[in-house]
Design a protein around this motif. Structure first.
Motif, PDB file in Angstrom:
ATOM      1  N   ALA A 223      24.021  35.812  73.071  1.00  0.00           N
ATOM      2  CA  ALA A 223      23.801  37.238  72.827  1.00  0.00           C
ATOM      3  C   ALA A 223      24.329  37.694  71.472  1.00  0.00           C
ATOM      4  O   ALA A 223      25.216  37.078  70.883  1.00  0.00           O
ATOM      5  N   ASP A 224      23.781  38.805  70.998  1.00  0.00           N
ATOM      6  CA  ASP A 224      24.349  39.533  69.864  1.00  0.00           C
ATOM      7  C   ASP A 224      25.393  40.533  70.357  1.00  0.00           C
ATOM      8  O   ASP A 224      26.449  40.685  69.751  1.00  0.00           O
ATOM      9  N   ASP A 225      25.070  41.211  71.456  1.00  0.00           N
ATOM     10  CA  ASP A 225      25.943  42.238  72.017  1.00  0.00           C
ATOM     11  C   ASP A 225      26.176  41.944  73.494  1.00  0.00           C
ATOM     12  O   ASP A 225      25.375  41.262  74.144  1.00  0.00           O
ATOM     13  N   ALA A 226      27.268  42.481  74.022  1.00  0.00           N
ATOM     14  CA  ALA A 226      27.568  42.361  75.445  1.00  0.00           C
ATOM     15  C   ALA A 226      27.871  43.745  76.003  1.00  0.00           C
ATOM     16  O   ALA A 226      28.575  44.538  75.369  1.00  0.00           O
ATOM     17  N   ALA A 227      27.335  44.034  77.182  1.00  0.00           N
ATOM     18  CA  ALA A 227      27.638  45.264  77.912  1.00  0.00           C
ATOM     19  C   ALA A 227      28.387  44.867  79.174  1.00  0.00           C
ATOM     20  O   ALA A 227      27.842  44.156  80.022  1.00  0.00           O
ATOM     21  N   LEU A 228      29.641  45.308  79.288  1.00  0.00           N
ATOM     22  CA  LEU A 228      30.466  44.982  80.443  1.00  0.00           C
ATOM     23  C   LEU A 228      30.535  46.185  81.367  1.00  0.00           C
ATOM     24  O   LEU A 228      30.920  47.282  80.938  1.00  0.00           O
ATOM     25  N   LEU A 229      30.169  45.981  82.633  1.00  0.00           N
ATOM     26  CA  LEU A 229      30.249  47.037  83.630  1.00  0.00           C
ATOM     27  C   LEU A 229      31.621  46.962  84.277  1.00  0.00           C
ATOM     28  O   LEU A 229      31.949  45.989  84.970  1.00  0.00           O
ATOM     29  N   THR A 230      32.435  47.982  84.030  1.00  0.00           N
ATOM     30  CA  THR A 230      33.805  48.028  84.536  1.00  0.00           C
ATOM     31  C   THR A 230      33.981  49.295  85.373  1.00  0.00           C
ATOM     32  O   THR A 230      33.142  50.207  85.309  1.00  0.00           O
ATOM     33  N   PRO A 231      35.068  49.390  86.143  1.00  0.00           N
ATOM     34  CA  PRO A 231      35.291  50.612  86.927  1.00  0.00           C
ATOM     35  C   PRO A 231      35.375  51.869  86.072  1.00  0.00           C
ATOM     36  O   PRO A 231      35.106  52.967  86.558  1.00  0.00           O
ATOM     37  N   SER A 232      35.733  51.729  84.789  1.00  0.00           N
ATOM     38  CA  SER A 232      35.832  52.900  83.914  1.00  0.00           C
ATOM     39  C   SER A 232      34.539  53.186  83.161  1.00  0.00           C
ATOM     40  O   SER A 232      34.488  54.101  82.348  1.00  0.00           O
ATOM     41  N   GLY A 233      33.502  52.415  83.444  1.00  0.00           N
ATOM     42  CA  GLY A 233      32.217  52.647  82.798  1.00  0.00           C
ATOM     43  C   GLY A 233      31.706  51.405  82.096  1.00  0.00           C
ATOM     44  O   GLY A 233      32.279  50.319  82.204  1.00  0.00           O
ATOM     45  N   VAL A 234      30.601  51.562  81.367  1.00  0.00           N
ATOM     46  CA  VAL A 234      29.999  50.458  80.640  1.00  0.00           C
ATOM     47  C   VAL A 234      30.534  50.448  79.215  1.00  0.00           C
ATOM     48  O   VAL A 234      30.565  51.483  78.550  1.00  0.00           O
ATOM     49  N   ARG A 235      30.963  49.287  78.755  1.00  0.00           N
ATOM     50  CA  ARG A 235      31.462  49.138  77.395  1.00  0.00           C
ATOM     51  C   ARG A 235      30.570  48.137  76.662  1.00  0.00           C
ATOM     52  O   ARG A 235      30.418  47.000  77.114  1.00  0.00           O
ATOM     53  N   THR A 236      29.986  48.569  75.562  1.00  0.00           N
ATOM     54  CA  THR A 236      29.027  47.752  74.830  1.00  0.00           C
ATOM     55  C   THR A 236      29.481  47.551  73.396  1.00  0.00           C
ATOM     56  O   THR A 236      29.993  48.478  72.764  1.00  0.00           O
ATOM     57  N   GLY A 237      29.303  46.337  72.880  1.00  0.00           N
ATOM     58  CA  GLY A 237      29.654  46.049  71.499  1.00  0.00           C
ATOM     59  C   GLY A 237      29.317  44.614  71.161  1.00  0.00           C
ATOM     60  O   GLY A 237      28.755  43.882  71.990  1.00  0.00           O
ATOM     61  N   PRO A 238      29.633  44.179  69.940  1.00  0.00           N
ATOM     62  CA  PRO A 238      29.379  42.786  69.549  1.00  0.00           C
ATOM     63  C   PRO A 238      29.988  41.814  70.550  1.00  0.00           C
ATOM     64  O   PRO A 238      31.117  41.994  70.999  1.00  0.00           O
ATOM     65  N   VAL A 239      29.248  40.781  70.869  1.00  0.00           N
ATOM     66  CA  VAL A 239      29.618  39.925  71.994  1.00  0.00           C
ATOM     67  C   VAL A 239      30.979  39.271  71.817  1.00  0.00           C
ATOM     68  O   VAL A 239      31.779  39.215  72.760  1.00  0.00           O
ATOM     69  N   ALA A 240      31.286  38.777  70.620  1.00  0.00           N
ATOM     70  CA  ALA A 240      32.568  38.089  70.430  1.00  0.00           C
ATOM     71  C   ALA A 240      33.751  39.043  70.579  1.00  0.00           C
ATOM     72  O   ALA A 240      34.818  38.649  71.068  1.00  0.00           O
ATOM     73  N   GLU A 241      33.582  40.296  70.173  1.00  0.00           N
ATOM     74  CA  GLU A 241      34.650  41.279  70.326  1.00  0.00           C
ATOM     75  C   GLU A 241      34.830  41.664  71.791  1.00  0.00           C
ATOM     76  O   GLU A 241      35.960  41.743  72.296  1.00  0.00           O
ATOM     77  N   GLN A 242      33.736  41.915  72.468  1.00  0.00           N
ATOM     78  CA  GLN A 242      33.812  42.315  73.875  1.00  0.00           C
ATOM     79  C   GLN A 242      34.447  41.228  74.735  1.00  0.00           C
ATOM     80  O   GLN A 242      35.294  41.510  75.588  1.00  0.00           O
ATOM     81  N   LEU A 243      34.027  39.988  74.513  1.00  0.00           N
ATOM     82  CA  LEU A 243      34.473  38.903  75.381  1.00  0.00           C
ATOM     83  C   LEU A 243      35.827  38.337  74.985  1.00  0.00           C
ATOM     84  O   LEU A 243      36.315  37.398  75.600  1.00  0.00           O
ATOM     85  N   ALA A 244      36.459  38.917  73.969  1.00  0.00           N
ATOM     86  CA  ALA A 244      37.833  38.551  73.626  1.00  0.00           C
ATOM     87  C   ALA A 244      38.847  39.521  74.211  1.00  0.00           C
ATOM     88  O   ALA A 244      40.051  39.302  74.097  1.00  0.00           O
ATOM     89  N   HIS A 245      38.359  40.583  74.867  1.00  0.00           N
ATOM     90  CA  HIS A 245      39.259  41.628  75.354  1.00  0.00           C
ATOM     91  C   HIS A 245      39.550  41.406  76.840  1.00  0.00           C
ATOM     92  O   HIS A 245      38.726  41.660  77.713  1.00  0.00           O
ATOM     93  N   ARG A 246      40.758  40.916  77.119  1.00  0.00           N
ATOM     94  CA  ARG A 246      41.091  40.503  78.484  1.00  0.00           C
ATOM     95  C   ARG A 246      41.054  41.653  79.483  1.00  0.00           C
ATOM     96  O   ARG A 246      40.681  41.463  80.642  1.00  0.00           O
ATOM     97  N   GLU A 247      41.470  42.840  79.063  1.00  0.00           N
ATOM     98  CA  GLU A 247      41.490  43.962  79.996  1.00  0.00           C
ATOM     99  C   GLU A 247      40.083  44.327  80.441  1.00  0.00           C
ATOM    100  O   GLU A 247      39.831  44.574  81.627  1.00  0.00           O
ATOM    101  N   LEU A 248      39.155  44.365  79.502  1.00  0.00           N
ATOM    102  CA  LEU A 248      37.773  44.646  79.855  1.00  0.00           C
ATOM    103  C   LEU A 248      37.202  43.549  80.740  1.00  0.00           C
ATOM    104  O   LEU A 248      36.494  43.822  81.711  1.00  0.00           O
TER     105      LEU A 248
END
Length: 298
Positions: A223-248
């Motif tokens: 992917a270029d971007d990742a959208a993570l569905l979390t209890p606080s909502g959807v968080r979307t951004g560049p895939v490497a940044e999103q998937l490096a964030h342990r809390e998300l």
């Protein structure tokens, strides 16, 4: 290594963003069930491959069906290239010639006697001339590398062939956005690679692809971007940044991808510059530490 700050939800007004399909203030609840999505803003941006990730029950399937018109929001609305979508025949036809959803189980989507008949169903329903239907079917079969299966009864196909046939049926509609629910699930490694190659060709030809998956390693690689569905909502951004964030990741019920974990380890050991991207595959990792020909020369 310090953890990056939490990325913000993507903004449809970000410079250069061109939303093909967008949900604005959307809420949805199933009959006699809890609210699945509430006040959601979500954009599918032209030319960006998007991985949609989240735990079971997080709303991935609901989100995909809202984007493709299979569900109608209880509140808020869906727009197609900035124009609100109406849920009458004309509005849905306009949407479905632009956005196509392929469900996880191909047996829920295939129903015709042969591959060619199944792939031709959508274009025929558009009332296209026979010559145009034949051209679209031939193009879709070739794109999915199943031309030789055109006359094969669908009930005699392997699971991987059924997956490719279902995707071909969507491709025959020539959508600008192709939404795939767990497309690699149930495929062997060779089947996964062939499908990813096919999706790469579709992307190169101008199709914007959205893929729902539980596979964070696949998402990082593809992917270029990742959208993570979390209890606080959807968080979307560049895939490497999103998937490096342990809390998300924890909120989405996911683990750190292999490539990100390797990058962090190499950074701690001083073996990789802080500016170097994470290796997305074992092959990329090996390449990082393969001496160049100049270094090997005596």
């Amino acid at each position: 290594m310090s953890e990056p700050s939490a990325p913000r939800a993507s903004s449809p007004d970000a410079p250069g963003a061109a939303s093909l399909v967008a949900l604005r203030g959307v809420s949805y609840a199933y009959e006699e069930g809890p609210t699945v999505l509430s006040g959601l803003d979500f954009d599918v941006v032209a030319g960006r491959a998007l991985a949609l990730l989240g735990r079971n029950g997080s709303g991935k399937t609901t989100l995909m069906r809202l984007l493709s018109g299979g569900l109608r929001p209880a509140a808020g609305g869906l727009t197609l290239q900035g124009v609100p979508v109406s849920y009458d025949r004309k509005g849905l036809t306009r949407l479905r010639t632009t956005v196509q959803l392929v469900v996880q189980d191909p047996d829920d989507q295939l129903f015709a006697a042969s591959v060619e008949q199944d792939v031709s169903f959508g274009p025929l329903n558009l009332g296209l001339p026979d010559a145009e239907v034949r051209a679209r079917v031939a193009e879709a079969l070739a794109a999915l590398d199943i031309t030789a299966l055109a006359d094969r009864p669908t009930h005699l196909l392997s699971y991987g062939q059924r997956k490719r046939t279902a995707i071909a049926g969507a491709v025959a509609m020539r959508p600008r956005v192709l939404i795939l629910d767990e497309p690699t699930a149930g495929l062997d490694p060779d089947g996964q690679e062939r499908l990813l190659d096919t999706l790469g060709r579709l992307r190169d030809a101008g199709t914007t692809v959205v893929m729902a998956t539980h596979d964070v390693d696949l998402a990082l690689r593809w992917a270029d971007d990742a959208a993570l569905l979390t209890p606080s909502g959807v968080r979307t951004g560049p895939v490497a940044e999103q998937l490096a964030h342990r809390e998300l990741l924890a909120g989405a019920g996911l683990q750190l991808p292999w490539g990100i974990a390797v990058r962090e380890l190499l950074h701690r050991q001083g073996l990789l510059p802080a500016t170097e991207e994470a290796p997305r595959t074992p092959e990329e990792l090996a390449h990082l530490f393969t001496p160049s020909p100049a270094r090997r020369a005596p």
